[in-house]
Each structure stands twice: as structure tokens, then as C-alpha cells.
Design an enzyme around this catalytic site. Structure first.
Site, PDB file in Angstrom:
ATOM      1  N   TYR A 149       3.780   1.992  13.487  1.00  0.00           N
ATOM      2  CA  TYR A 149       4.144   3.075  12.581  1.00  0.00           C
ATOM      3  C   TYR A 149       3.468   4.387  12.959  1.00  0.00           C
ATOM      4  O   TYR A 149       2.311   4.435  13.371  1.00  0.00           O
ATOM      5  CB  TYR A 149       3.847   2.721  11.129  1.00  0.00           C
ATOM      6  CG  TYR A 149       2.464   2.193  10.830  1.00  0.00           C
ATOM      7  CD1 TYR A 149       1.492   3.004  10.257  1.00  0.00           C
ATOM      8  CD2 TYR A 149       2.129   0.865  11.099  1.00  0.00           C
ATOM      9  CE1 TYR A 149       0.231   2.512   9.960  1.00  0.00           C
ATOM     10  CE2 TYR A 149       0.875   0.363  10.796  1.00  0.00           C
ATOM     11  CZ  TYR A 149      -0.077   1.199  10.236  1.00  0.00           C
ATOM     12  OH  TYR A 149      -1.326   0.709   9.945  1.00  0.00           O
ATOM     13  N   HIS A 156       0.826  -1.191   0.000  1.00  0.00           N
ATOM     14  CA  HIS A 156       0.000   0.000   0.000  1.00  0.00           C
ATOM     15  C   HIS A 156       0.872   1.257   0.000  1.00  0.00           C
ATOM     16  O   HIS A 156       1.849   1.335   0.751  1.00  0.00           O
ATOM     17  CB  HIS A 156      -0.887   0.050   1.249  1.00  0.00           C
ATOM     18  CG  HIS A 156      -1.677  -1.196   1.487  1.00  0.00           C
ATOM     19  ND1 HIS A 156      -2.132  -1.552   2.735  1.00  0.00           N
ATOM     20  CD2 HIS A 156      -2.103  -2.175   0.644  1.00  0.00           C
ATOM     21  CE1 HIS A 156      -2.795  -2.704   2.658  1.00  0.00           C
ATOM     22  NE2 HIS A 156      -2.791  -3.101   1.398  1.00  0.00           N
TER      23      HIS A 156
END
Length: 491
Positions: free
Chosen positions: A134, A71
Site C-alpha cells: 500500500y 484500522h
């Protein structure tokens, strides 16, 4: 896998532009370990952009072999592992020469990776119970999701050597259905909003963006569609879609600004508007470019540097100085200070050229023209300002996205070349137009305005700006006398 302790903090570049891999220092003993997973100040010195994260996400993977991606989202990421380890793979899905570049590495708790916006991200868990974490610098929204880009992680063209064969891995149907690289639509860059697009500078910025093939990612607005001094006008834009705002708008009627009504308009356009722009840009991590003026100085110094303290003489100068102070509060800003601006529309050069034509016409009674001779500076052509702005933002010839932005801050930007008076400039214009420069008469400012009725704003005597800072970045403005010849040839 064994975790290496006490490695020094360091950063390595990759074959994907802007992507960095960090070795993190992990302190450990028999009890476990401790690390600074993200440390803004230390890592900024090593090249990590000030990404201003707004959200922290964690992906927990129950079993070895779970594989996720590929992605590319419209935000920057800083990825790491809290426990376990992953094989990470990244593909550049941004338009440009690096499209399709692949980078892979193993991440354990002692490594982290900075992933720029538009770079596809995928990983494969190498251990049971792996936690992948993240930071991102934009909140999720439906409009942002519509800009995602994907590529099939099994595409042979990528050549990714997955440690666990994909036929043995756990992969979602959605990830298996993503297109091959040959069919991927590259992620569009963050958009640029040009405010005040119908003014002299705004038109020059639009023309340069069109010339370089950038205008498809630029939005242009003027005061009729976006009044930057109106707080209620800001809701019409989805600001996370923008990476840059270029403010070309200003109130420049220097003498009218001395009147009661003009003072209000000048402060709204030159101070309130930039302050609101600076606030929204700071909130969303947007780069703000703001064009300033030599009028923020009193003209005592013969050449003005970027470090000189403000000392405006007029209402216009005061309002511009206030706008500069507001913009300086935006973390990512460029203040571009100019003087004696010339572009499309009504300006000094066209006025003088028209007067030269009248003097040259034997049927016109105008015999000579008086021009101020004790105000000194250089002309600044809007095409040079536009080129300088794109240069500071990092656009080099052929770039569709900024590649080498200059350090943020204030930069003087005028034409290079000799410092002359308005009367000397007028003489050049008359000679270029009709060879009648001798018809220009130089007079002191006080004498020139002695018979003028109404409010007259005080002007700086010296308007020359020091160009050494912007020239040190590699951008050298054209000599204004050469630009003048070109400009007169097309009038």
C-alpha cells in the site's frame, strides 16, 4: 486462484463515499506477468485523487488465514496485492451519514483499492505467502498515530462474511481488543487553518464555520500568533494534520503601500507570505485558498475574467499579483479574486453611512459629500466570500467534511447585480441611512485627489469581475444591492 489477464483498466465506485476499486490490466504468459500497479495519469482520468504518496509499505503474510485490521489512519491509501490474494473489508469511520458503511471484495494482483482517510481497512490472506502492498500520503508520526481510529473486525453489527472463520484465523490480540462500532469515536476530519482571522474576511469565515458546526476542526491565527512571511514561524504547526489553509491575511492599505515603508510591508504580507504558504502546502498536499484582488488588473477591460493577464498599476496590485503567481504553483489551490470588499470593521459603507448622518444633522456644517464617479464595480460582502470559499472546498449544507470540491484554480467572486460607480453606491447608502442621497456629488478621480497630500495609488477604472465560472459550479452570489440593505439594517 486464477489470475485474469488483459482486463481493461477501469474504476468502480462503492457504497463508501470516495472509495474506488480498480481493475488493473495484467499482461501475462508462461513466464509470469507484468502490470502497472499505480499509474497517476491514467487513473486520474478515472477519478483517482492526486494523493501524492510519500511512502510504500508491504505486509507479508506467511500463512493463509492471517487477518489484520480494522484500522483507520489519518492518511489516504492505495492498496493492492503483489502476490497471492486477500479478502478485503472496509468500514467508513468518518463522521456523517455514511458512518458504519461496509464494503468487501477479493483483491488479487489484478485489483487495487483507493481508501480515503478515515475509512477502516482490514484484510484476510487467502493464500500462503501473500504480499499486501500500500501507498500512503503521509509519513508516520507519533502525533498522527494518536488520531487513529479502530473498530473490532468481529463486531456482528458490521456483518462481514469472512471466508475463513475468525476463530480459525490468525489475529493479533490488539486487533481482537478493538471496540465495537457502537463505541467507536469517528475520525476527525483533517483540520483547516485560517490565517488572518482577525481581519474582515477572517471574522466572516470564523462566523460561518461556527454557524455550520465546523469550527471544532478549524484553527484560527492572526499575525500576532503566526506571521506567514516569517520562515521560522512554520515550525509551530504539525502540517500533516491539516487538509486546508485559508489565507484571509493581506496588507490592504493601498495608498500607504506607495511609501517606502509601506512597500516593504505590502510585499512581505501579500507576496512573501503567500509564497511560503504555497511551499508548505505543496510539500504536504494541503489545499491552499488565497484571496486576491481586482487591483492585479489596470482596469482597462470593462469586465475582468480569470484568464486576463496581470497589469497592476500600484504597489499594492503588484504585490497581490506576485502572491497570486506564487499560490498558482501550489498543486491544490484556489485563488478567489474579489473587489470592493465590505465586512465587519472600518469600510466604505460605514464611512458613507457616518457621513450621511452628519449631513442629516442640522448642527453639523457638512452639507454634501464628494465621491469618485468614474471607478466602476460591485461590492463584495465578506459573508459571500466565506460562503463561496466553503463551496469551492466542497462543503455543502450539513457537511462536516468536504464532499464535492470544485476544480482547483482561479475564481472571480463578487456580489452579483448592477455595476455602479463609488458615487452611485454612496447614493444608495445615503438613501438607506437618511434618505439624503441627493447630497452625494459625483466627481472624477483626478479632481477628487487633486487636493490630497501624500502618496496616492492609481486605481483601476473598471473593477467588475466576470462571475460565470463560479456560477457554473452552482454557487450564485447574492445581489450586492440586497446585501447592502441587510448590512445597513444592522449597522
Amino acid at each position: 486462484m486464477a489470475l485474469e489477464f488483459e482486463k481493461p483498466l477501469k474504476a468502480e465506485t462503492t457504497n463508501i463515499p470516495g472509495m474506488l476499486v480498480f481493475d488493473l490490466t495484467v499482461h501475462g504468459d508462461s513466464r509470469g506477468w507484468f502490470k502497472e500497479n499505480w499509474q497517476r495519469a491514467k487513473q486520474a482520468v478515472l477519478g483517482l485523487p492526486d494523493m501524492r504518496p510519500v511512502q510504500n509499505n508491504i505486509s507479508y503474510n506467511v500463512e493463509r488465514g492471517v487477518t489484520r485490521g480494522m484500522h483507520a489512519e489519518p492518511w489516504d491509501k492505495y492498496v493492492s496485492v503483489a502476490t497471492g490474494s486477500v479478502f478485503g473489508a472496509w468500514v467508513d469511520l468518518r463522521p456523517g451519514d455514511s458512518f458504519g458503511e461496509v464494503y468487501t471484495c477479493v483483491i488479487d494482483p489484478s485489483k487495487a483499492v483507493y481508501v480515503p482517510r478515515g475509512v477502516g481497512n482490514s484484510f484476510q490472506a487467502l493464500e500462503d505467502g501473500t504480499a499486501y502492498t500500500y501507498l500512503v500520503n503521509a509519513h508516520w508520526s507519533a502525533q498522527l498515530k494518536s488520531t487513529y481510529t479502530f473498530v473490532n473486525l468481529a463486531d456482528p453489527e458490521l456483518g462481514i462474511g469472512w471466508p475463513i472463520p475468525l476463530e480459525e484465523a490468525t489475529i493479533s490480540e490488539a486487533d481482537l481488543g478493538h471496540p465495537a462500532l457502537a463505541d467507536v469515536l469517528p475520525m476527525a476530519p483533517r483540520r483547516t487553518l485560517v490565517v488572518g482571522c482577525d481581519g474582515q474576511l477572517g471574522r466572516a469565515v470564523r462566523a460561518l464555520a461556527e454557524e455550520r458546526g465546523l469550527s471544532r476542526w478549524f484553527d484560527f491565527c492572526d499575525v500576532d500568533t503566526f506571521d506567514m512571511s516569517d520562515p521560522g514561524a512554520y515550525g509551530q504547526y504539525d502540517w500533516p494534520l491539516y487538509g486546508t489553509v485559508i489565507n484571509c491575511g493581506a496588507y490592504t492599505a493601498v495608498d500607504k503601500a506607495e511609501t517606502a515603508d509601506g512597500r516593504v510591508v505590502a510585499w512581505r504580507a501579500n507576496a512573501v507570505g503567500p509564497a511560503l504558504l504555497a511551499h508548505v502546502c505543496a510539500e504536504h498536499g494541503i489545499v491552499l485558498v488565497h484571496v486576491s484582488s481586482d487591483y492585479v488588473f489596470d482596469g482597462t477591460a470593462e469586465v475582468h475574467t480569470e484568464e486576463e493577464s496581470f497589469s497592476p498599476l500600484s504597489v499594492y496590485g503588484q504585490s497581490k499579483a506576485a502572491g497570486d503567481l506564487a499560490v498558482a504553483g501550489c498543486p491544490r489551490h484556489y485563488i478567489v479574486r474579489c473587489s470592493w470588499v465590505i465586512g465587519e470593521g472600518r469600510n466604505f459603507v460605514r464611512t458613507m453611512a457616518a457621513l450621511s448622518d452628519r449631513v442629516a444633522n442640522p448642527e453639523d456644517s457638512l452639507e454634501r459629500v464628494t465621491v469618485v464617479g468614474d471607478q466602476l464595480g460591485r461590492l463584495t460582502f465578506t459573508c459571500d466570500i466565506a460562503e463561496g470559499v466553503l463551496w469551492l472546498l466542497g462543503y455543502r449544507e450539513g457537511d462536516l467534511e468536504p464532499s464535492s470540491p470544485c476544480a482547483c484554480g482561479t475564481y472571480d467572486l463578487t456580489g452579483s447585480g448592477p455595476v455602479e460607480s463609488w458615487a452611485q453606491v454612496a447614493t444608495r447608502i445615503f438613501n438607506l441611512a437618511n434618505g439624503n442621497g441627493a447630497k452625494v456629488v459625483s466627481v472624477p478621480t483626478a479632481k477628487y485627489y487633486a487636493s490630497v497630500e501624500g502618496s496616492i495609488a492609481p486605481r483601476p477604472k473598471h473593477s467588475a469581475l466576470d462571475l460565470s465560472k463560479i456560477e457554473a459550479t452552482g454557487f450564485v452570489p447574492r445581489d450586492w444591492t440586497e446585501r447592502l440593505v441587510e448590512y445597513m439594517a444592522t449597522r
